[in-house]
Design a protein around this motif. Structure first.
Motif, mmCIF file in Angstrom:
data_model
loop_
_atom_site.group_PDB
_atom_site.id
_atom_site.type_symbol
_atom_site.label_atom_id
_atom_site.label_comp_id
_atom_site.label_asym_id
_atom_site.label_seq_id
_atom_site.Cartn_x
_atom_site.Cartn_y
_atom_site.Cartn_z
ATOM 1 N N ALA A 73 0.366 -1.135 0.363
ATOM 2 C CA ALA A 73 -0.193 0.065 0.284
ATOM 3 C C ALA A 73 1.292 0.872 0.216
ATOM 4 N N GLU A 74 1.979 1.604 0.700
ATOM 5 C CA GLU A 74 2.981 2.756 0.539
ATOM 6 C C GLU A 74 3.541 2.467 -1.006
ATOM 7 N N ALA A 75 4.000 1.381 -1.245
ATOM 8 C CA ALA A 75 4.105 1.623 -2.317
ATOM 9 C C ALA A 75 3.607 1.921 -3.844
ATOM 10 N N LYS A 76 2.332 1.724 -3.475
ATOM 11 C CA LYS A 76 1.534 2.239 -4.660
ATOM 12 C C LYS A 76 1.101 3.898 -4.148
ATOM 13 N N ASP A 77 1.212 3.850 -3.001
ATOM 14 C CA ASP A 77 1.226 5.171 -2.311
ATOM 15 C C ASP A 77 2.234 6.701 -3.490
ATOM 16 N N ARG A 78 3.250 5.959 -3.319
ATOM 17 C CA ARG A 78 4.197 7.036 -3.621
ATOM 18 C C ARG A 78 4.924 6.625 -4.849
#
Length: 127
Positions: A73-78
């Protein structure tokens, strides 16, 4: 820092501290097991540690999956770097690479090896 990254770091710290407690219990139990001169008390210690490890391993697996979901989810966010894209693609293709992450090794593989060692040790002493 994104909220996903903060939560992933917090969950990782919690997992490491809880796993450290489990590993310390295993170490203390191993000392107690050998000091009890293989009496009924030592077998009670071994059975207790086997049960503790059996309860811990599913918790470690669940926590590891949750950390992976937070990291995705963090990778999709940035924006993702090329190296990280390659790592994600390789992990998707070669599932075995997921086993070599530090949290997986600490929370799942080491307690599983200890569990197997306890079981083999108790069976070896009984037989």
């Amino acid at each position: 820092m994104s909220p996903f990254k903060r939560r992933a770091e917090y969950e990782s710290q919690v997992l490491v501290s809880r796993t450290s407690i489990i590993l310390a219990v295993n170490a203390l139990a191993a000392v107690a097991f050998t000091q009890a001169n293989f009496s009924a008390f030592s077998y009670g210690i071994a059975i207790t540690v086997i049960i503790i490890n059996l309860f811990w391993i599913p918790c470690g697996i669940k926590a590891n999956k949750f950390l992976r979901a937070l990291n995705k989810a963090e990778a999709k966010d940035r924006e993702i770097s090329i190296d990280e894209k390659l790592r994600i693609r390789l992990e998707g293709k070669y599932k075995i690479l997921k086993l070599f992450r530090p949290t997986c090794i600490l929370a799942i593989i080491i307690p599983t090896v200890l569990e197997i060692a306890w079981i083999v040790g108790v069976i070896g002493l009984i037989g």
